[in-house]
Design a protein around this motif. Structure first.
Motif, PDB file in Angstrom:
ATOM      1  N   LEU A 204      42.086  47.879  46.672  1.00  0.00           N
ATOM      2  CA  LEU A 204      40.727  47.660  47.125  1.00  0.00           C
ATOM      3  C   LEU A 204      40.258  46.281  46.722  1.00  0.00           C
ATOM      4  O   LEU A 204      40.777  45.682  45.787  1.00  0.00           O
ATOM      5  CB  LEU A 204      39.780  48.741  46.603  1.00  0.00           C
ATOM      6  CG  LEU A 204      39.660  48.942  45.100  1.00  0.00           C
ATOM      7  CD1 LEU A 204      38.400  48.285  44.583  1.00  0.00           C
ATOM      8  CD2 LEU A 204      39.604  50.418  44.814  1.00  0.00           C
ATOM      9  N   CYS A 205      39.313  45.797  47.482  1.00  0.00           N
ATOM     10  CA  CYS A 205      38.697  44.505  47.200  1.00  0.00           C
ATOM     11  C   CYS A 205      37.198  44.746  47.103  1.00  0.00           C
ATOM     12  O   CYS A 205      36.604  45.368  47.989  1.00  0.00           O
ATOM     13  CB  CYS A 205      39.021  43.508  48.311  1.00  0.00           C
ATOM     14  SG  CYS A 205      38.282  41.882  48.049  1.00  0.00           S
ATOM     15  N   CYS A 206      36.592  44.273  46.022  1.00  0.00           N
ATOM     16  CA  CYS A 206      35.162  44.436  45.796  1.00  0.00           C
ATOM     17  C   CYS A 206      34.546  43.078  45.478  1.00  0.00           C
ATOM     18  O   CYS A 206      35.206  42.207  44.910  1.00  0.00           O
ATOM     19  CB  CYS A 206      34.892  45.369  44.622  1.00  0.00           C
ATOM     20  SG  CYS A 206      35.436  47.048  44.882  1.00  0.00           S
ATOM     21  N   SER A 207      33.279  42.923  45.824  1.00  0.00           N
ATOM     22  CA  SER A 207      32.548  41.709  45.471  1.00  0.00           C
ATOM     23  C   SER A 207      31.311  42.083  44.665  1.00  0.00           C
ATOM     24  O   SER A 207      30.860  43.226  44.690  1.00  0.00           O
ATOM     25  CB  SER A 207      32.147  40.930  46.728  1.00  0.00           C
ATOM     26  OG  SER A 207      31.259  41.683  47.518  1.00  0.00           O
ATOM     27  N   ALA A 208      30.793  41.088  43.945  1.00  0.00           N
ATOM     28  CA  ALA A 208      29.611  41.305  43.100  1.00  0.00           C
ATOM     29  C   ALA A 208      28.844  39.992  42.981  1.00  0.00           C
ATOM     30  O   ALA A 208      29.414  38.919  43.187  1.00  0.00           O
ATOM     31  CB  ALA A 208      30.031  41.785  41.716  1.00  0.00           C
ATOM     32  N   PRO A 209      27.571  40.074  42.631  1.00  0.00           N
ATOM     33  CA  PRO A 209      26.786  38.852  42.451  1.00  0.00           C
ATOM     34  C   PRO A 209      27.301  37.971  41.308  1.00  0.00           C
ATOM     35  O   PRO A 209      27.169  36.761  41.357  1.00  0.00           O
ATOM     36  CB  PRO A 209      25.377  39.354  42.143  1.00  0.00           C
ATOM     37  CG  PRO A 209      25.348  40.782  42.529  1.00  0.00           C
ATOM     38  CD  PRO A 209      26.751  41.271  42.496  1.00  0.00           C
ATOM     39  N   THR A 210      27.901  38.593  40.277  1.00  0.00           N
ATOM     40  CA  THR A 210      28.453  37.826  39.152  1.00  0.00           C
ATOM     41  C   THR A 210      29.841  38.355  38.806  1.00  0.00           C
ATOM     42  O   THR A 210      30.135  39.536  38.992  1.00  0.00           O
ATOM     43  CB  THR A 210      27.569  37.932  37.887  1.00  0.00           C
ATOM     44  OG1 THR A 210      27.611  39.271  37.404  1.00  0.00           O
ATOM     45  CG2 THR A 210      26.136  37.522  38.172  1.00  0.00           C
ATOM     46  N   SER A 211      30.670  37.497  38.266  1.00  0.00           N
ATOM     47  CA  SER A 211      32.021  37.912  37.886  1.00  0.00           C
ATOM     48  C   SER A 211      32.003  38.854  36.682  1.00  0.00           C
ATOM     49  O   SER A 211      32.924  39.641  36.505  1.00  0.00           O
ATOM     50  CB  SER A 211      32.898  36.696  37.603  1.00  0.00           C
ATOM     51  OG  SER A 211      32.374  35.940  36.539  1.00  0.00           O
TER      52      SER A 211
ATOM     53  N   LEU B 137      32.354  42.350  37.805  1.00  0.00           N
ATOM     54  CA  LEU B 137      33.723  42.683  38.214  1.00  0.00           C
ATOM     55  C   LEU B 137      34.583  43.021  37.000  1.00  0.00           C
ATOM     56  O   LEU B 137      35.345  43.990  37.018  1.00  0.00           O
ATOM     57  CB  LEU B 137      34.348  41.523  38.994  1.00  0.00           C
ATOM     58  CG  LEU B 137      33.673  41.156  40.305  1.00  0.00           C
ATOM     59  CD1 LEU B 137      34.298  39.899  40.883  1.00  0.00           C
ATOM     60  CD2 LEU B 137      33.743  42.305  41.292  1.00  0.00           C
ATOM     61  N   HIS B 138      34.455  42.235  35.945  1.00  0.00           N
ATOM     62  CA  HIS B 138      35.222  42.490  34.728  1.00  0.00           C
ATOM     63  C   HIS B 138      34.795  43.810  34.085  1.00  0.00           C
ATOM     64  O   HIS B 138      35.641  44.558  33.583  1.00  0.00           O
ATOM     65  CB  HIS B 138      35.079  41.325  33.743  1.00  0.00           C
ATOM     66  CG  HIS B 138      35.801  40.096  34.181  1.00  0.00           C
ATOM     67  ND1 HIS B 138      37.150  39.936  34.029  1.00  0.00           N
ATOM     68  CD2 HIS B 138      35.354  38.984  34.813  1.00  0.00           C
ATOM     69  CE1 HIS B 138      37.516  38.760  34.514  1.00  0.00           C
ATOM     70  NE2 HIS B 138      36.444  38.164  34.998  1.00  0.00           N
ATOM     71  N   LEU B 139      33.506  44.106  34.101  1.00  0.00           N
ATOM     72  CA  LEU B 139      33.011  45.376  33.585  1.00  0.00           C
ATOM     73  C   LEU B 139      33.602  46.546  34.378  1.00  0.00           C
ATOM     74  O   LEU B 139      34.060  47.537  33.803  1.00  0.00           O
ATOM     75  CB  LEU B 139      31.479  45.416  33.649  1.00  0.00           C
ATOM     76  CG  LEU B 139      30.813  46.735  33.263  1.00  0.00           C
ATOM     77  CD1 LEU B 139      31.110  47.094  31.808  1.00  0.00           C
ATOM     78  CD2 LEU B 139      29.314  46.652  33.511  1.00  0.00           C
ATOM     79  N   PHE B 140      33.628  46.428  35.695  1.00  0.00           N
ATOM     80  CA  PHE B 140      34.194  47.468  36.546  1.00  0.00           C
ATOM     81  C   PHE B 140      35.673  47.706  36.235  1.00  0.00           C
ATOM     82  O   PHE B 140      36.113  48.852  36.077  1.00  0.00           O
ATOM     83  CB  PHE B 140      34.009  47.086  38.016  1.00  0.00           C
ATOM     84  CG  PHE B 140      34.778  47.940  38.971  1.00  0.00           C
ATOM     85  CD1 PHE B 140      34.486  49.282  39.118  1.00  0.00           C
ATOM     86  CD2 PHE B 140      35.800  47.402  39.728  1.00  0.00           C
ATOM     87  CE1 PHE B 140      35.197  50.080  40.003  1.00  0.00           C
ATOM     88  CE2 PHE B 140      36.510  48.176  40.621  1.00  0.00           C
ATOM     89  CZ  PHE B 140      36.212  49.526  40.752  1.00  0.00           C
ATOM     90  N   VAL B 141      36.444  46.649  36.085  1.00  0.00           N
ATOM     91  CA  VAL B 141      37.873  46.794  35.795  1.00  0.00           C
ATOM     92  C   VAL B 141      38.077  47.454  34.434  1.00  0.00           C
ATOM     93  O   VAL B 141      38.952  48.305  34.272  1.00  0.00           O
ATOM     94  CB  VAL B 141      38.602  45.433  35.891  1.00  0.00           C
ATOM     95  CG1 VAL B 141      40.036  45.532  35.393  1.00  0.00           C
ATOM     96  CG2 VAL B 141      38.581  44.935  37.340  1.00  0.00           C
ATOM     97  N   ARG B 142      37.255  47.103  33.453  1.00  0.00           N
ATOM     98  CA  ARG B 142      37.351  47.761  32.142  1.00  0.00           C
ATOM     99  C   ARG B 142      37.045  49.247  32.263  1.00  0.00           C
ATOM    100  O   ARG B 142      37.717  50.088  31.664  1.00  0.00           O
ATOM    101  CB  ARG B 142      36.409  47.096  31.131  1.00  0.00           C
ATOM    102  CG  ARG B 142      36.949  45.805  30.572  1.00  0.00           C
ATOM    103  CD  ARG B 142      36.185  45.353  29.338  1.00  0.00           C
ATOM    104  NE  ARG B 142      34.757  45.251  29.537  1.00  0.00           N
ATOM    105  CZ  ARG B 142      34.111  44.166  29.969  1.00  0.00           C
ATOM    106  NH1 ARG B 142      34.791  43.088  30.268  1.00  0.00           N
ATOM    107  NH2 ARG B 142      32.798  44.167  30.099  1.00  0.00           N
ATOM    108  N   ARG B 143      36.010  49.590  33.035  1.00  0.00           N
ATOM    109  CA  ARG B 143      35.660  51.003  33.228  1.00  0.00           C
ATOM    110  C   ARG B 143      36.807  51.758  33.903  1.00  0.00           C
ATOM    111  O   ARG B 143      37.135  52.875  33.501  1.00  0.00           O
ATOM    112  CB  ARG B 143      34.399  51.132  34.078  1.00  0.00           C
ATOM    113  CG  ARG B 143      33.143  50.796  33.355  1.00  0.00           C
ATOM    114  CD  ARG B 143      31.950  50.940  34.269  1.00  0.00           C
ATOM    115  NE  ARG B 143      30.718  50.730  33.544  1.00  0.00           N
ATOM    116  CZ  ARG B 143      29.530  50.681  34.119  1.00  0.00           C
ATOM    117  NH1 ARG B 143      29.420  50.823  35.429  1.00  0.00           N
ATOM    118  NH2 ARG B 143      28.457  50.488  33.397  1.00  0.00           N
ATOM    119  N   VAL B 144      37.383  51.172  34.927  1.00  0.00           N
ATOM    120  CA  VAL B 144      38.502  51.824  35.627  1.00  0.00           C
ATOM    121  C   VAL B 144      39.690  51.981  34.684  1.00  0.00           C
ATOM    122  O   VAL B 144      40.390  52.989  34.716  1.00  0.00           O
ATOM    123  CB  VAL B 144      38.896  51.033  36.897  1.00  0.00           C
ATOM    124  CG1 VAL B 144      40.187  51.548  37.498  1.00  0.00           C
ATOM    125  CG2 VAL B 144      37.775  51.104  37.921  1.00  0.00           C
TER     126      VAL B 144
END
Length: 99
Positions: free
Chosen positions: A49-56, A59-66
């Protein structure tokens, strides 16, 4: 200017593919990400999957959660700002060689 993105390759729980995919997508939504692309490969437990966000940072928080997810394995994570940093470093090295 394009938003920061992450391309993520995951291996989901074979016993509960839909449940683990729902968990990943729910975390993306809660983190404030926008889903740009979702691909499920033939073996239904592999997803990219590819996701975008207003700030990087999001994205890093999401990857840590996953990464803390039960029965979800991160196979690869590629951040758009990492690519930009590598390109900028390469260009700086090329300029230093020609100077």
């Amino acid at each position: 200017m394009p938003l920061p993105t992450v391309q993520l390759a995951l291996r989901l729980d074979r016993a509960d593919v839909f449940g683990s995919l729902e968990w990943v997508l729910a975390n993306a939504r809660r983190t404030g990400l926008a889903l740009c692309q979702l691909n499920i490969s033939e073996p239904a437990h592999a997803v990219s999957l590819c996701c975008s966000a207003p700030t990087s940072d999001l994205l890093h928080l999401f990857v840590r959660r996953v990464g803390y997810g039960v029965e979800v394995e991160i196979l690869d994570a590629e951040f758009s700002e990492d690519i930009d940093t590598v390109l900028a470093d390469s260009e700086a090295d090329a300029e230093a060689v020609h100077a």
